[in-house]
Design a protein around this motif. Structure first.
Motif, PDB file in Angstrom:
ATOM      1  N   ASN A   5       0.952  -1.343   0.090  1.00 41.99           N
ATOM      2  CA  ASN A   5      -0.012  -0.049   0.095  1.00 41.99           C
ATOM      3  C   ASN A   5       0.739   1.181   0.083  1.00 41.99           C
ATOM      4  O   ASN A   5       0.277   2.402   0.038  1.00 41.99           O
ATOM      5  N   VAL A   6       2.118   1.221   0.084  1.00 44.91           N
ATOM      6  CA  VAL A   6       2.868   2.330  -0.436  1.00 44.91           C
ATOM      7  C   VAL A   6       2.674   3.062  -1.687  1.00 44.91           C
ATOM      8  O   VAL A   6       2.674   4.135  -2.024  1.00 44.91           O
ATOM      9  N   PHE A   7       2.041   1.832  -2.572  1.00 41.02           N
ATOM     10  CA  PHE A   7       1.801   2.241  -3.895  1.00 41.02           C
ATOM     11  C   PHE A   7       0.448   3.208  -3.764  1.00 41.02           C
ATOM     12  O   PHE A   7       0.186   4.039  -4.674  1.00 41.02           O
ATOM     13  N   PHE A   8      -0.671   2.556  -3.227  1.00 42.66           N
ATOM     14  CA  PHE A   8      -1.822   3.242  -2.844  1.00 42.66           C
ATOM     15  C   PHE A   8      -1.623   4.730  -2.333  1.00 42.66           C
ATOM     16  O   PHE A   8      -2.365   5.745  -2.722  1.00 42.66           O
ATOM     17  N   MET A   9      -0.808   4.804  -1.592  1.00 48.42           N
ATOM     18  CA  MET A   9      -0.313   6.242  -0.785  1.00 48.42           C
ATOM     19  C   MET A   9       0.331   7.253  -1.998  1.00 48.42           C
ATOM     20  O   MET A   9       0.010   8.198  -2.063  1.00 48.42           O
ATOM     21  N   PRO A  57      -6.645 -19.048 -15.935  1.00 51.64           N
ATOM     22  CA  PRO A  57      -6.175 -17.768 -14.988  1.00 51.64           C
ATOM     23  C   PRO A  57      -7.193 -17.332 -13.812  1.00 51.64           C
ATOM     24  O   PRO A  57      -8.116 -17.661 -13.944  1.00 51.64           O
ATOM     25  N   GLU A  58      -6.475 -16.512 -13.043  1.00 45.72           N
ATOM     26  CA  GLU A  58      -7.013 -15.830 -11.980  1.00 45.72           C
ATOM     27  C   GLU A  58      -7.148 -14.397 -12.469  1.00 45.72           C
ATOM     28  O   GLU A  58      -6.291 -13.751 -13.162  1.00 45.72           O
ATOM     29  N   VAL A  59      -8.533 -14.246 -12.242  1.00 47.64           N
ATOM     30  CA  VAL A  59      -8.962 -12.785 -12.495  1.00 47.64           C
ATOM     31  C   VAL A  59      -9.532 -12.114 -11.048  1.00 47.64           C
ATOM     32  O   VAL A  59     -10.397 -12.435 -10.642  1.00 47.64           O
ATOM     33  N   SER A  60      -8.845 -11.054 -10.774  1.00 44.99           N
ATOM     34  CA  SER A  60      -9.032 -10.142  -9.643  1.00 44.99           C
ATOM     35  C   SER A  60      -9.922  -8.946 -10.100  1.00 44.99           C
ATOM     36  O   SER A  60      -9.197  -8.162 -10.922  1.00 44.99           O
ATOM     37  N   VAL A  61     -10.973  -8.835  -9.693  1.00 41.85           N
ATOM     38  CA  VAL A  61     -11.946  -7.768 -10.334  1.00 41.85           C
ATOM     39  C   VAL A  61     -11.998  -6.834  -9.092  1.00 41.85           C
ATOM     40  O   VAL A  61     -12.310  -6.955  -7.996  1.00 41.85           O
ATOM     41  N   ASP A  62     -11.131  -5.586  -9.505  1.00 41.55           N
ATOM     42  CA  ASP A  62     -11.192  -4.573  -8.501  1.00 41.55           C
ATOM     43  C   ASP A  62     -12.444  -3.677  -8.778  1.00 41.55           C
ATOM     44  O   ASP A  62     -12.786  -3.053  -9.978  1.00 41.55           O
ATOM     45  N   CYS A  63     -13.206  -3.515  -7.602  1.00 44.96           N
ATOM     46  CA  CYS A  63     -14.504  -2.593  -7.930  1.00 44.96           C
ATOM     47  C   CYS A  63     -14.593  -1.628  -6.650  1.00 44.96           C
ATOM     48  O   CYS A  63     -14.051  -1.374  -5.607  1.00 44.96           O
ATOM     49  N   LEU A  64     -15.186  -0.647  -7.291  1.00 45.33           N
ATOM     50  CA  LEU A  64     -15.470   0.751  -6.409  1.00 45.33           C
ATOM     51  C   LEU A  64     -17.014   0.826  -6.570  1.00 45.33           C
ATOM     52  O   LEU A  64     -17.729   0.995  -7.441  1.00 45.33           O
ATOM     53  N   GLY A  93      -2.692  -5.253  -5.261  1.00 54.58           N
ATOM     54  CA  GLY A  93      -2.267  -4.763  -6.719  1.00 54.58           C
ATOM     55  C   GLY A  93      -3.264  -3.772  -7.241  1.00 54.58           C
ATOM     56  O   GLY A  93      -3.282  -3.420  -8.492  1.00 54.58           O
ATOM     57  N   LEU A  94      -4.055  -2.984  -6.439  1.00 50.16           N
ATOM     58  CA  LEU A  94      -4.987  -2.089  -6.956  1.00 50.16           C
ATOM     59  C   LEU A  94      -4.185  -1.018  -7.913  1.00 50.16           C
ATOM     60  O   LEU A  94      -4.537  -0.634  -8.788  1.00 50.16           O
ATOM     61  N   HIS A  95      -3.051  -0.648  -7.462  1.00 49.48           N
ATOM     62  CA  HIS A  95      -2.376   0.458  -8.086  1.00 49.48           C
ATOM     63  C   HIS A  95      -2.008   0.200  -9.246  1.00 49.48           C
ATOM     64  O   HIS A  95      -1.662   0.907 -10.348  1.00 49.48           O
ATOM     65  N   GLN A  96      -1.981  -1.282 -10.109  1.00 52.54           N
ATOM     66  CA  GLN A  96      -1.675  -1.437 -11.198  1.00 52.54           C
ATOM     67  C   GLN A  96      -2.697  -0.977 -12.179  1.00 52.54           C
ATOM     68  O   GLN A  96      -2.365  -0.900 -13.362  1.00 52.54           O
TER      69      GLN A  96
END
Length: 370
Positions: free
Chosen positions: A16-20, A218-225, A293-296
């Protein structure tokens, strides 16, 4: 000039340094100041923050809520992104609001559903989201029955804790004897069934495991807001197939993620993971917090952390469509600075101890006691 926003991340993971970083690089003129707390003085998030404290150890969830309320009031926190004790904290959302702090976290009901993977699988199956066959196991005899059942269906069997995060405790069951080729490489997740059974029989207390087929890539991670109105603002899938990573807007992954995020009150940032069972996607896990990995998503032109903070502040960013999908990529690690000296640990007998700030890299350093 717009007022600055004060954001707090508590005992979060190092990524989460990347989040920051993304919060500071927001596209508006709004300054962001970040407060971080952690139990590890060498966590890079402490050095990356504008101010930082070591958290007291041994607090009960209720005591931690009091500690957090004190932090928010003393530090003037506008948005709190809780990871540790999330369930206890979201139950007191009104009290945080009373001191001027918005919680960037889902509803208490959503956190309760997804704290336990068995409860989560039951819940999402009820709204039509496919889940893998699974059984809850507590003893060696129960494990043997489930392994036989799944292996008879042609599955390789794995298990993981019913509650947990980050792949901790995940193992793949094998019946193959230990070989020299296995010893020649790095340690892997495979463990012999007889050793697992022996460990369970020796254990003084039952375990709480989910036993299921090992799912394929594949693994798929769906980032949601998702907004507090239960409407999705953003959904982008991050694909993983070996070392290769990429992005997808394929509805095979996005539609079930949308059903979960909107249907269960997964407000603000969540991460919903899928893998393959045969030729169909099934749910792997649901995280009621921002993914590491959200920052990606920045590779798709999206600053998801800043959009979430705006939403928490009542500034609706609207529906966010990625302007483009980034090319396939891989992940490499790099160095991050640590605090120049260890912070003194906060006393658990008082929540009033004020610890010295740790300056972010490149900022004026405040003297720290040796």
């Amino acid at each position: 000039m717009p007022s600055r926003v004060r954001v707090w991340l508590n005992r979060t993971y190092a990524e989460n340094v990347f989040f920051m970083d993304q919060l500071r690089r927001n596209p508006s003129d709004r300054a962001v100041e970040i407060h971080a707390t952690h139990g590890d003085p060498d966590s890079p998030v402490l050095a990356a923050a504008d101010t930082a404290e070591l958290e007291p150890e041994g607090l009960s969830p209720a005591a931690y809520v009091e500690y957090a309320l004190d932090q928010c009031a003393r530090r003037g926190i506008d948005v709190f992104v809780p990871r540790l004790h999330q369930a206890a904290l979201v139950a007191h959302r009104a009290e945080f609001s009373a001191v001027g702090t918005a919680l960037l976290a889902p509803t208490p009901e959503a956190v309760a559903v997804f704290e336990d993977k068995a409860t989560a699988y039951e819940a999402v199956r009820s709204v039509g989201v496919p889940v893998p066959p699974w059984r809850r196991v507590r003893t060696a005899d129960e494990l043997l029955v489930v392994v036989k059942e799944l292996e008879s269906g042609g599955h390789q069997v794995c298990f993981k804790p019913a509650s947990g995060a980050g792949g901790v405790g995940f193992r793949v069951i094998t019946r193959a004897p230990l070989s020299l080729s296995a010893l020649a490489g790095f340690p892997g997740p495979h463990v012999r069934l007889d050793l697992v059974v022996e460990a369970l029989r020796r254990a003084e207390e039952p375990v709480d495991w989910l036993v299921m087929p090992r799912l394929e890539q594949p693994e798929v991670s769906v980032d949601c807001l998702t907004g507090p109105d239960n409407r999705l603002r953003l959904a982008v899938g991050r694909t993983k197939n070996g070392r290769r990573r990429g992005f997808t807007l394929d509805e095979r992954w996005l539609e079930p993620a949308r059903l979960i995020a909107e249907g269960f009150g997964l407000h603000y940032l969540s991460n919903i993971q899928f893998r393959m069972l045969g030729d169909r996607p099934v749910l792997l896990d649901v995280n009621t917090r921002p993914a590491g990995g959200l920052h990606q998503l920045a590779l798709c032109g999206i600053n998801a952390p800043w959009a979430a903070v705006r939403l928490a502040l009542g500034e609706d960013p609207g529906v966010i469509d990625p302007p483009f999908l980034g090319q396939d990529y891989t992940v490499v690690s790099g160095p991050r600075p640590l605090a120049p000296v260890s912070l003194p640990r906060q006393r658990t007998t008082s929540t009033e101890t004020v610890l010295p700030a740790v300056p972010a890299p490149g900022r004026a350093a405040e003297a720290l006691p040796l």
